[in-house]
Design an enzyme around this catalytic site. Structure first.
Site, mmCIF file in Angstrom:
data_model
loop_
_atom_site.group_PDB
_atom_site.id
_atom_site.type_symbol
_atom_site.label_atom_id
_atom_site.label_comp_id
_atom_site.label_asym_id
_atom_site.label_seq_id
_atom_site.Cartn_x
_atom_site.Cartn_y
_atom_site.Cartn_z
ATOM 1 N N THR A 213 -10.195 -2.803 -15.140
ATOM 2 C CA THR A 213 -8.794 -3.177 -14.886
ATOM 3 C C THR A 213 -8.018 -3.364 -16.190
ATOM 4 O OG1 THR A 213 -9.422 -4.312 -12.841
ATOM 5 C CG2 THR A 213 -7.326 -4.949 -13.823
ATOM 6 N N SER B 212 -6.157 -15.897 -20.745
ATOM 7 C CA SER B 212 -6.207 -15.273 -19.412
ATOM 8 C C SER B 212 -4.814 -15.025 -18.842
ATOM 9 C CB SER B 212 -6.973 -16.182 -18.462
ATOM 10 O OG SER B 212 -6.148 -17.294 -18.134
ATOM 11 N N CYS B 213 -4.794 -14.301 -17.742
ATOM 12 C CA CYS B 213 -3.521 -14.010 -17.059
ATOM 13 C C CYS B 213 -2.814 -15.299 -16.642
ATOM 14 C CB CYS B 213 -3.766 -13.120 -15.850
ATOM 15 S SG CYS B 213 -5.091 -13.698 -14.782
ATOM 16 N N ASN B 214 -3.565 -16.277 -16.110
ATOM 17 C CA ASN B 214 -2.945 -17.544 -15.688
ATOM 18 C C ASN B 214 -2.426 -18.332 -16.884
ATOM 19 O OD1 ASN B 214 -3.167 -17.766 -12.758
ATOM 20 N ND2 ASN B 214 -5.365 -17.576 -13.116
ATOM 21 N N ASP C 194 -9.099 -8.162 -7.774
ATOM 22 C CA ASP C 194 -8.071 -7.150 -8.010
ATOM 23 C C ASP C 194 -8.090 -6.152 -6.844
ATOM 24 O OD1 ASP C 194 -7.298 -8.351 -10.347
ATOM 25 O OD2 ASP C 194 -8.645 -7.162 -11.602
ATOM 26 N N GLY D 89 -5.757 -25.700 -17.425
ATOM 27 C CA GLY D 89 -4.977 -26.645 -18.241
ATOM 28 C C GLY D 89 -5.483 -26.707 -19.678
ATOM 29 N N HIS E 61 -1.235 -13.821 -8.489
ATOM 30 C CA HIS E 61 -1.435 -15.267 -8.403
ATOM 31 C C HIS E 61 -0.053 -15.916 -8.250
ATOM 32 C CE1 HIS E 61 -5.391 -14.732 -10.286
ATOM 33 N NE2 HIS E 61 -4.867 -14.378 -11.445
ATOM 34 N N GLN F 184 -1.790 -10.315 -12.247
ATOM 35 C CA GLN F 184 -2.982 -10.597 -13.057
ATOM 36 C C GLN F 184 -3.512 -9.373 -13.783
ATOM 37 O OE1 GLN F 184 -3.061 -10.494 -9.675
ATOM 38 N NE2 GLN F 184 -4.571 -8.905 -9.260
HETATM 39 P P1 NAD Z 1 -13.543 -5.052 -14.758
HETATM 40 O O1 NAD Z 1 -14.793 -5.395 -14.037
HETATM 41 O O2 NAD Z 1 -12.424 -4.396 -14.031
HETATM 42 O O3 NAD Z 1 -13.891 -4.125 -16.003
HETATM 43 C C1 NAD Z 1 -14.969 -4.383 -16.837
HETATM 44 C C2 NAD Z 1 -15.545 -3.053 -17.282
HETATM 45 O O4 NAD Z 1 -16.555 -3.285 -18.254
HETATM 46 C C3 NAD Z 1 -16.183 -2.276 -16.136
HETATM 47 O O5 NAD Z 1 -15.755 -0.936 -16.228
HETATM 48 C C4 NAD Z 1 -17.684 -2.384 -16.423
HETATM 49 O O6 NAD Z 1 -18.396 -1.260 -15.956
HETATM 50 C C5 NAD Z 1 -17.677 -2.456 -17.932
HETATM 51 N N1 NAD Z 1 -18.868 -3.031 -18.549
HETATM 52 C C6 NAD Z 1 -19.739 -3.908 -18.017
HETATM 53 N N2 NAD Z 1 -20.715 -4.170 -18.918
HETATM 54 C C7 NAD Z 1 -20.443 -3.451 -20.034
HETATM 55 C C8 NAD Z 1 -21.073 -3.280 -21.275
HETATM 56 N N3 NAD Z 1 -22.194 -3.939 -21.565
HETATM 57 N N4 NAD Z 1 -20.503 -2.456 -22.179
HETATM 58 C C9 NAD Z 1 -19.366 -1.800 -21.907
HETATM 59 N N5 NAD Z 1 -18.716 -1.908 -20.718
HETATM 60 C C10 NAD Z 1 -19.253 -2.722 -19.797
HETATM 61 O O7 NAD Z 1 -13.073 -6.391 -15.460
HETATM 62 P P2 NAD Z 1 -11.602 -6.782 -15.911
HETATM 63 O O8 NAD Z 1 -10.924 -7.389 -14.748
HETATM 64 O O9 NAD Z 1 -10.982 -5.662 -16.639
HETATM 65 O O10 NAD Z 1 -11.931 -8.000 -16.890
HETATM 66 C C11 NAD Z 1 -12.225 -7.810 -18.261
HETATM 67 C C12 NAD Z 1 -11.885 -9.070 -19.019
HETATM 68 O O11 NAD Z 1 -10.468 -9.317 -18.861
HETATM 69 C C13 NAD Z 1 -12.579 -10.350 -18.518
HETATM 70 O O12 NAD Z 1 -12.753 -11.216 -19.606
HETATM 71 C C14 NAD Z 1 -11.552 -10.926 -17.561
HETATM 72 O O13 NAD Z 1 -11.725 -12.321 -17.357
HETATM 73 C C15 NAD Z 1 -10.278 -10.622 -18.312
HETATM 74 N N6 NAD Z 1 -9.068 -10.603 -17.499
HETATM 75 C C16 NAD Z 1 -9.065 -10.014 -16.272
HETATM 76 C C17 NAD Z 1 -7.905 -10.029 -15.528
HETATM 77 C C18 NAD Z 1 -7.847 -9.437 -14.150
HETATM 78 O O14 NAD Z 1 -7.082 -9.890 -13.345
HETATM 79 N N7 NAD Z 1 -8.619 -8.427 -13.835
HETATM 80 C C19 NAD Z 1 -6.749 -10.594 -16.053
HETATM 81 C C20 NAD Z 1 -6.756 -11.126 -17.344
HETATM 82 C C21 NAD Z 1 -7.934 -11.128 -18.054
#
Ligand code: NAD
Length: 344
Positions: free
Chosen positions: A11, A139-141, A171, A194, A219, A308
């Site tokens: 994502t 983070s997004c929040n 998502d 917080g 959210h 998010q």
């Molecule tokens: P996601 O699951 O959509 O994407 C993660 C990707 O990483 C996947 O494609 C997965 O296959 C890959 N992956 C897993 N292990 C791996 C490795 N060892 N090496 C390389 N790639 C690997 O996750 P996301 O939602 O994109 O979240 C990523 C980060 O962003 C997290 O820290 C999350 O908390 C943060 N985040 C997410 C959101 C959201 O709403 N999705 C918002 C803000 C921040």
């Protein structure tokens, strides 16, 4: 041109990659994938070199017709900076690899602040990341809370903030997440949100609670900020109108005879984003319901909605600029990023 590699193409990773390509001072030199699933399409269409996460995975990609440019370590050596978008709490395990090759890195909000040491929000603490090697975009929040609380500090002292995060369960692509018919409270109080805001707005007195609900698109935050005097709602609205990446929206359209539904909820807000020219139908801005802002005694009450999947994307771009000191003025970086991404 800063050479940017993406580790973790889900994502957040795919959106950061697309946003980097739209800037004139940075470029994508490759993305790491663990497996050749459907999510690789965007990278191939964009012409991004694909790196396998480990040597043992290369054959799997090749069987599926995907040309591989190397493995994670090769991309880390090639890039000036890695944007680590692997799942939360996994990414920090990569720190040693980045350190060994002398490559800068940015992590996302799923990681804790402590091991990285610098947390980032472009509006509130851009300068803390200038010339830093390791930074976490919150983070997004936390990004949403920071973007609307920080401008208030220019006119008021905030004695205390209490906020409830109504969180989407997953998502839109996450069919394996839940709940699908339940509301789950976070039973630890305060929730982590917080304290996380305090990593980018030091000394803010804030406590949060959170519930997870069966929706995927946004959210919603319900926020009560206790100020040092009665809030002037018109003044607060002016502050937010002047704040980048905050959009004021009307839930209902009213005149003396009529009150009609306009953007009463997240469904309509995301439909508006899809109707607009935002990338992927995303909404990088925080949506605040203008008609939901109220002052009662010294307390300011408001609601905001967070997309998010996308509010942190421009933050990653600004963090790169700060870490290479390409721009020392946060508002100039925000403006440059916003123009390149079409954020208004
Ligand atoms: P996601 O699951 O959509 O994407 C993660 C990707 O990483 C996947 O494609 C997965 O296959 C890959 N992956 C897993 N292990 C791996 C490795 N060892 N090496 C390389 N790639 C690997 O996750 P996301 O939602 O994109 O979240 C990523 C980060 O962003 C997290 O820290 C999350 O908390 C943060 N985040 C997410 C959101 C959201 O709403 N999705 C918002 C803000 C921040």
């Amino acid at each position: 041109m800063i050479k940017v590699g993406i580790n973790g193409y889900g994502t957040i990773g795919k959106r950061v990659a697309e946003a980097v390509q739209l800037q004139d001072d940075m470029e994508i030199v490759g993305v790491v994938k663990t497996k050749p699933t459907y999510e690789i399409k965007g990278a191939l269409d964009a012409g991004f070199p694909v790196f396998a996460s480990t040597k043992s995975k290369i054959a799997f990609f090749e069987e599926k017709g995907v040309t591989i440019s190397g493995i994670t370590e090769d991309l880390v050596n090639l890039a000036d900076i890695i944007i680590d978008c692997t799942p939360g709490k996994l990414g920090v395990n990569n720190m040693e690899m980045y350190k060994q090759s002398g490559t800068k890195a940015i992590w996302q909000g799923g990681e804790k602040h402590a091991p990285i040491g610098v947390s980032f929000n472009a509006l509130t603490n851009y300068s803390s990341s200038i010339n830093q090697d390791y930074v976490r975009v919150v983070s997004c929040n936390t990004t949403g809370l920071s973007r609307t609380l920080y401008p208030i500090l220019s006119k008021y002292n905030i004695d205390n903030v209490q906020a409830v995060m109504v969180r989407r369960s997953g998502d839109p692509k996450d069919s394996d997440r839940g709940p699908i018919n339940s509301i789950e409270p976070v039973l630890t109080v305060p929730s982590h949100h917080g304290p996380d805001v305090q990593t980018v707005i030091a000394d803010l007195n804030i406590q949060t609670m959170a519930v997870k609900v069966p929706t995927t698109i946004m959210h919603v935050h319900c926020i009560i900020a206790e100020l040092d005097r009665e809030p002037d709602v018109e003044e607060i609205i002016s502050l937010w109108e002047a704040t980048p990446r905050v959009n004021l929206l009307e839930g209902f359209l009213r005149n003396k005879d009529l009150k009609i539904r306009n953007l009463p909820g997240t469904a309509e807000i995301m439909e508006l984003a899809r109707d607009s020219s935002y990338t992927r139908g995303d909404l990088n801005q925080i949506a605040v319901w203008k008609d939901g802002i109220h002052g009662l005694d010294n307390k300011l009450y408001y609601y905001q909605a967070i997309h998010q999947e996308s509010d942190v994307i421009p933050e990653n771009i600004d963090a790169i600029r700060a870490m290479f000191n390409l721009e020392s003025d946060n508002l100039k970086s925000i403006d440059k990023t916003n123009k390149a991404l079409g954020i208004n």
